[in-house]
Motif scaffolding. Structure first.
Motif, PDB file in Angstrom:
ATOM      1  N   LEU A 235     -13.243  12.031  -6.422  1.00 19.48           N
ATOM      2  CA  LEU A 235     -13.407  11.733  -7.848  1.00 19.48           C
ATOM      3  C   LEU A 235     -12.061  11.536  -8.528  1.00 19.48           C
ATOM      4  CD1 LEU A 235     -16.293  14.188  -8.796  1.00 19.48           C
ATOM      5  CD2 LEU A 235     -16.408  11.704  -8.652  1.00 19.48           C
ATOM      6  N   CYS A 236     -11.087  12.379  -8.184  1.00 16.76           N
ATOM      7  CA  CYS A 236      -9.753  12.242  -8.784  1.00 16.76           C
ATOM      8  C   CYS A 236      -9.098  10.929  -8.355  1.00 16.76           C
ATOM      9  CB  CYS A 236      -8.871  13.426  -8.386  1.00 16.76           C
ATOM     10  SG  CYS A 236      -9.327  14.972  -9.203  1.00 16.76           S
ATOM     11  N   ALA A 237      -9.316  10.539  -7.097  1.00 17.76           N
ATOM     12  CA  ALA A 237      -8.773   9.261  -6.629  1.00 17.76           C
ATOM     13  C   ALA A 237      -9.418   8.103  -7.369  1.00 17.76           C
ATOM     14  CB  ALA A 237      -8.988   9.120  -5.122  1.00 17.76           C
ATOM     15  N   LEU A 238     -10.692   8.244  -7.690  1.00 18.90           N
ATOM     16  CA  LEU A 238     -11.388   7.209  -8.451  1.00 18.90           C
ATOM     17  C   LEU A 238     -10.800   7.088  -9.851  1.00 18.90           C
ATOM     18  CD1 LEU A 238     -13.743   5.228  -8.014  1.00 18.90           C
ATOM     19  CD2 LEU A 238     -15.236   6.916  -9.104  1.00 18.90           C
ATOM     20  N   ILE A 239     -10.496   8.226 -10.463  1.00 17.73           N
ATOM     21  CA  ILE A 239      -9.852   8.219 -11.782  1.00 17.73           C
ATOM     22  C   ILE A 239      -8.459   7.610 -11.677  1.00 17.73           C
ATOM     23  CG2 ILE A 239      -8.908   9.707 -13.600  1.00 17.73           C
ATOM     24  CD1 ILE A 239     -11.208  11.612 -13.094  1.00 17.73           C
ATOM     25  N   GLY A 240      -7.784   7.910 -10.570  1.00 17.81           N
ATOM     26  CA  GLY A 240      -6.430   7.394 -10.386  1.00 17.81           C
ATOM     27  C   GLY A 240      -6.347   5.886 -10.347  1.00 17.81           C
ATOM     28  N   LEU A 241      -7.461   5.218 -10.014  1.00 13.61           N
ATOM     29  CA  LEU A 241      -7.455   3.761  -9.943  1.00 13.61           C
ATOM     30  C   LEU A 241      -7.319   3.114 -11.319  1.00 13.61           C
ATOM     31  CD1 LEU A 241     -10.266   3.036  -7.320  1.00 13.61           C
ATOM     32  CD2 LEU A 241      -7.790   2.993  -6.965  1.00 13.61           C
TER      33      LEU A 241
ATOM     34  N   ILE B 266       0.836  -1.199   0.000  1.00  7.87           N
ATOM     35  CA  ILE B 266       0.000   0.000   0.000  1.00  7.87           C
ATOM     36  C   ILE B 266       0.873   1.252   0.000  1.00  7.87           C
ATOM     37  CG2 ILE B 266      -1.620   1.352   1.393  1.00  7.87           C
ATOM     38  CD1 ILE B 266      -2.872  -1.296   2.295  1.00  7.87           C
ATOM     39  N   ALA B 267       1.967   1.235   0.766  1.00  8.02           N
ATOM     40  CA  ALA B 267       2.886   2.376   0.786  1.00  8.02           C
ATOM     41  C   ALA B 267       3.502   2.600  -0.587  1.00  8.02           C
ATOM     42  CB  ALA B 267       3.979   2.144   1.836  1.00  8.02           C
ATOM     43  N   VAL B 268       3.840   1.515  -1.270  1.00  8.84           N
ATOM     44  CA  VAL B 268       4.383   1.629  -2.631  1.00  8.84           C
ATOM     45  C   VAL B 268       3.363   2.285  -3.544  1.00  8.84           C
ATOM     46  CG1 VAL B 268       5.158   0.349  -4.660  1.00  8.84           C
ATOM     47  CG2 VAL B 268       5.910  -0.362  -2.392  1.00  8.84           C
ATOM     48  N   TYR B 269       2.132   1.793  -3.503  1.00  7.61           N
ATOM     49  CA  TYR B 269       1.078   2.341  -4.364  1.00  7.61           C
ATOM     50  C   TYR B 269       0.864   3.831  -4.106  1.00  7.61           C
ATOM     51  CZ  TYR B 269      -0.412  -2.397  -5.697  1.00  7.61           C
ATOM     52  OH  TYR B 269      -0.477  -3.673  -6.207  1.00  7.61           O
ATOM     53  N   LEU B 270       0.791   4.224  -2.840  1.00 12.22           N
ATOM     54  CA  LEU B 270       0.482   5.614  -2.499  1.00 12.22           C
ATOM     55  C   LEU B 270       1.585   6.584  -2.916  1.00 12.22           C
ATOM     56  CD1 LEU B 270      -1.111   5.100   1.030  1.00 12.22           C
ATOM     57  CD2 LEU B 270      -2.272   5.959  -1.007  1.00 12.22           C
ATOM     58  N   SER B 271       2.819   6.139  -2.905  1.00 11.49           N
ATOM     59  CA  SER B 271       3.919   7.044  -3.274  1.00 11.49           C
ATOM     60  C   SER B 271       4.206   7.049  -4.769  1.00 11.49           C
ATOM     61  CB  SER B 271       5.197   6.662  -2.513  1.00 11.49           C
ATOM     62  OG  SER B 271       5.663   5.382  -2.911  1.00 11.49           O
ATOM     63  N   THR B 272       3.619   6.084  -5.503  1.00  5.72           N
ATOM     64  CA  THR B 272       3.841   6.019  -6.944  1.00  5.72           C
ATOM     65  C   THR B 272       3.240   7.236  -7.632  1.00  5.72           C
ATOM     66  OG1 THR B 272       3.847   3.595  -6.951  1.00  5.72           O
ATOM     67  CG2 THR B 272       3.368   4.684  -9.030  1.00  5.72           C
ATOM     68  N   SER B 273       4.000   7.820  -8.542  1.00  6.82           N
ATOM     69  CA  SER B 273       3.510   9.007  -9.260  1.00  6.82           C
ATOM     70  C   SER B 273       3.631   8.865 -10.770  1.00  6.82           C
ATOM     71  CB  SER B 273       4.259  10.260  -8.796  1.00  6.82           C
ATOM     72  OG  SER B 273       5.661  10.090  -8.957  1.00  6.82           O
TER      73      SER B 273
ATOM     74  N   ARG C  92      -5.368 -14.639  -3.111  1.00  2.00           N
ATOM     75  CA  ARG C  92      -6.645 -14.365  -2.440  1.00  2.00           C
ATOM     76  C   ARG C  92      -7.211 -13.075  -3.007  1.00  2.00           C
ATOM     77  NH1 ARG C  92      -3.263 -16.432   1.379  1.00  2.00           N
ATOM     78  NH2 ARG C  92      -2.452 -14.357   1.836  1.00  2.00           N
ATOM     79  N   ARG C  93      -8.175 -13.219  -3.921  1.00  2.82           N
ATOM     80  CA  ARG C  93      -8.751 -12.057  -4.611  1.00  2.82           C
ATOM     81  C   ARG C  93      -9.350 -11.045  -3.637  1.00  2.82           C
ATOM     82  NH1 ARG C  93     -10.170 -12.475  -9.887  1.00  2.82           N
ATOM     83  NH2 ARG C  93      -8.516 -14.035  -9.909  1.00  2.82           N
ATOM     84  N   ARG C  94      -9.926 -11.547  -2.547  1.00  2.06           N
ATOM     85  CA  ARG C  94     -10.533 -10.654  -1.564  1.00  2.06           C
ATOM     86  C   ARG C  94      -9.485  -9.725  -0.954  1.00  2.06           C
ATOM     87  NH1 ARG C  94     -13.734 -12.617   3.952  1.00  2.06           N
ATOM     88  NH2 ARG C  94     -14.140 -10.528   4.773  1.00  2.06           N
ATOM     89  N   ASP C  95      -8.312 -10.246  -0.624  1.00  2.00           N
ATOM     90  CA  ASP C  95      -7.251  -9.423  -0.063  1.00  2.00           C
ATOM     91  C   ASP C  95      -6.773  -8.379  -1.058  1.00  2.00           C
ATOM     92  OD1 ASP C  95      -7.385 -10.797   2.288  1.00  2.00           O
ATOM     93  OD2 ASP C  95      -5.637 -12.072   1.896  1.00  2.00           O
ATOM     94  N   ALA C  96      -6.765  -8.741  -2.337  1.00  2.87           N
ATOM     95  CA  ALA C  96      -6.346  -7.800  -3.372  1.00  2.87           C
ATOM     96  C   ALA C  96      -7.264  -6.579  -3.400  1.00  2.87           C
ATOM     97  CB  ALA C  96      -6.334  -8.488  -4.737  1.00  2.87           C
ATOM     98  N   PHE C  97      -8.564  -6.826  -3.339  1.00  2.85           N
ATOM     99  CA  PHE C  97      -9.519  -5.716  -3.355  1.00  2.85           C
ATOM    100  C   PHE C  97      -9.478  -4.919  -2.053  1.00  2.85           C
ATOM    101  CE2 PHE C  97     -11.566  -8.340  -6.718  1.00  2.85           C
ATOM    102  CZ  PHE C  97     -11.549  -7.369  -7.729  1.00  2.85           C
TER     103      PHE C  97
ATOM    104  N   ILE D 183      -6.562  -2.529  -2.558  1.00  7.29           N
ATOM    105  CA  ILE D 183      -6.938  -1.444  -3.464  1.00  7.29           C
ATOM    106  C   ILE D 183      -7.865  -0.459  -2.751  1.00  7.29           C
ATOM    107  CG2 ILE D 183      -8.160  -0.874  -5.599  1.00  7.29           C
ATOM    108  CD1 ILE D 183      -7.218  -3.584  -6.700  1.00  7.29           C
ATOM    109  N   GLY D 184      -8.831  -0.988  -1.996  1.00  4.23           N
ATOM    110  CA  GLY D 184      -9.758  -0.126  -1.262  1.00  4.23           C
ATOM    111  C   GLY D 184      -9.048   0.738  -0.233  1.00  4.23           C
ATOM    112  N   CYS D 185      -8.092   0.151   0.484  1.00  6.40           N
ATOM    113  CA  CYS D 185      -7.331   0.910   1.482  1.00  6.40           C
ATOM    114  C   CYS D 185      -6.503   2.004   0.825  1.00  6.40           C
ATOM    115  CB  CYS D 185      -6.430  -0.026   2.281  1.00  6.40           C
ATOM    116  SG  CYS D 185      -7.317  -1.109   3.424  1.00  6.40           S
ATOM    117  N   THR D 186      -5.925   1.692  -0.326  1.00  8.41           N
ATOM    118  CA  THR D 186      -5.142   2.685  -1.059  1.00  8.41           C
ATOM    119  C   THR D 186      -6.026   3.864  -1.457  1.00  8.41           C
ATOM    120  OG1 THR D 186      -3.703   0.943  -1.949  1.00  8.41           O
ATOM    121  CG2 THR D 186      -3.664   3.075  -3.069  1.00  8.41           C
ATOM    122  N   TRP D 187      -7.219   3.567  -1.958  1.00  8.67           N
ATOM    123  CA  TRP D 187      -8.140   4.631  -2.381  1.00  8.67           C
ATOM    124  C   TRP D 187      -8.592   5.472  -1.193  1.00  8.67           C
ATOM    125  CZ3 TRP D 187     -13.373   5.756  -1.447  1.00  8.67           C
ATOM    126  CH2 TRP D 187     -13.924   6.721  -2.294  1.00  8.67           C
ATOM    127  N   LEU D 188      -8.953   4.829  -0.091  1.00  8.78           N
ATOM    128  CA  LEU D 188      -9.418   5.556   1.088  1.00  8.78           C
ATOM    129  C   LEU D 188      -8.327   6.472   1.650  1.00  8.78           C
ATOM    130  CD1 LEU D 188     -11.443   2.787   2.976  1.00  8.78           C
ATOM    131  CD2 LEU D 188     -12.357   4.847   1.881  1.00  8.78           C
TER     132      LEU D 188
END
Length: 284
Positions: A207-213, A81-88, A258-263, A266-271
């Motif tokens: 909305l921008c975070a949603l686009i970012g996904l 999650i830290a990797v995802y959040l810092s990615t630009s 585990r597909r559930r953990d993957a989502f 992703i959800g934690c990253t968005w929040l």
């Protein structure tokens, strides 16, 4: 449409070398599980910091590589999650190309690093506390010949051959996915996207975070251009760029055991991205 195709090809060209090196490293690590487990376990408490620093490198291939490491059990979820959040992705090159001052660039990088580290540790001590157990991985170091003969991921090939096969398979999947999504964005139009972003409201970061996904470097380019033109706020830009992880999400959903953990990841990253963007807009 030709520009869309060329952008996809260029994005994949930048991703393939990193993806191959990661799969090559994974192949080697799978033959040295005991050693790797000790190293990763020992550095786990510093995972969010290390992950945030790696993700800050302006190259979407690192988020893909870290997703692959997570899916093979070598990376804790909070670190990912830290990797995802810092990615630009392409944000920094775009800012430089447009003559942005270093204060803006360093401010963007600094805020994203702080968000990534803070959110990484928040999830490390709460939602994903104890979720990653390296002790469940194999604890014996396998002989290379045994791995080549029996490992299902290698299919009897050498580690190098398995890395090539994995890279080609993943690249084809990512390319098709990215081409479809980029075509949709192209058909909708950037002006339409900008008009739908609720400028001047507190909901713009969400909305921008949603686009970012949406996967692909084109999304980070779009968000950066919207920020430079004044269509979105700094908080919204942080939210969108923090939620974006290039092709990392695609690989995570495709290969996670585990597909559930993957989502959940992703959800934690968005929040976290939305919360950071809203807080920035409220405070500044």
């Amino acid at each position: 449409m030709l520009d869309v195709l060329l952008d996809c090809i260029l994005d994949m060209a930048k991703t393939i070398p990193i993806l191959f090196l990661v799969y090559l490293a994974i192949g080697w690590m799978e033959t040295r599980m005991d050693t790797v487990t000790r190293i990763v376990t020992g550095t786990e408490p510093a995972g969010p910091v290390i992950g945030a620093l790696v993700g800050a490198i302006p190259q979407c291939g690192f988020s893909v590589g870290c997703s692959a490491l997570y899916c093979r059990g070598f990376l804790p979820p909070a670190t990912l999650i830290a990797v995802y959040l810092s990615t630009s992705d392409e944000a920094i090159p775009i800012l430089l190309a447009n003559g942005s001052d270093w204060k803006t660039i360093l401010g963007l990088l600094g805020v994203k690093l702080i968000v990534a580290i803070a959110a990484g540790y928040l999830f490390y001590f709460t939602l994903f506390r104890g979720a990653w157990r390296p002790d469940e991985l194999p604890d014996d170091e396998m002989d290379m010949d045994e791995v080549n003969a029996s490992c299902s991921c290698c299919g009897g090939r050498t580690v190098f051959g398995a890395a090539v096969s994995r890279t080609l398979s993943t690249t084809a999947f990512l390319f098709v996915t990215m081409l479809v999504l980029n075509t949709i964005v192209y058909l909708i139009g950037e002006d339409t996207v900008s008009a739908l972003l609720l400028g001047g409201t507190l909901w713009q970061p969400a909305l921008c975070a949603l686009i970012g996904l949406f996967p692909g470097c084109a999304v980070s380019v779009l968000l950066t251009e919207l920020f430079l033109s004044g269509a979105i706020s700094f908080g919204a830009a942080i939210a969108g760029l923090s939620a974006g992880a290039g092709f990392g999400f695609v690989l995570l959903v495709r290969e996670s055991p585990r597909r559930r953990d993957a989502f959940r990841i992703i959800g934690c990253t968005w929040l976290a991205a939305v919360a950071a963007g809203m807080c920035i807009d409220l405070l500044f």
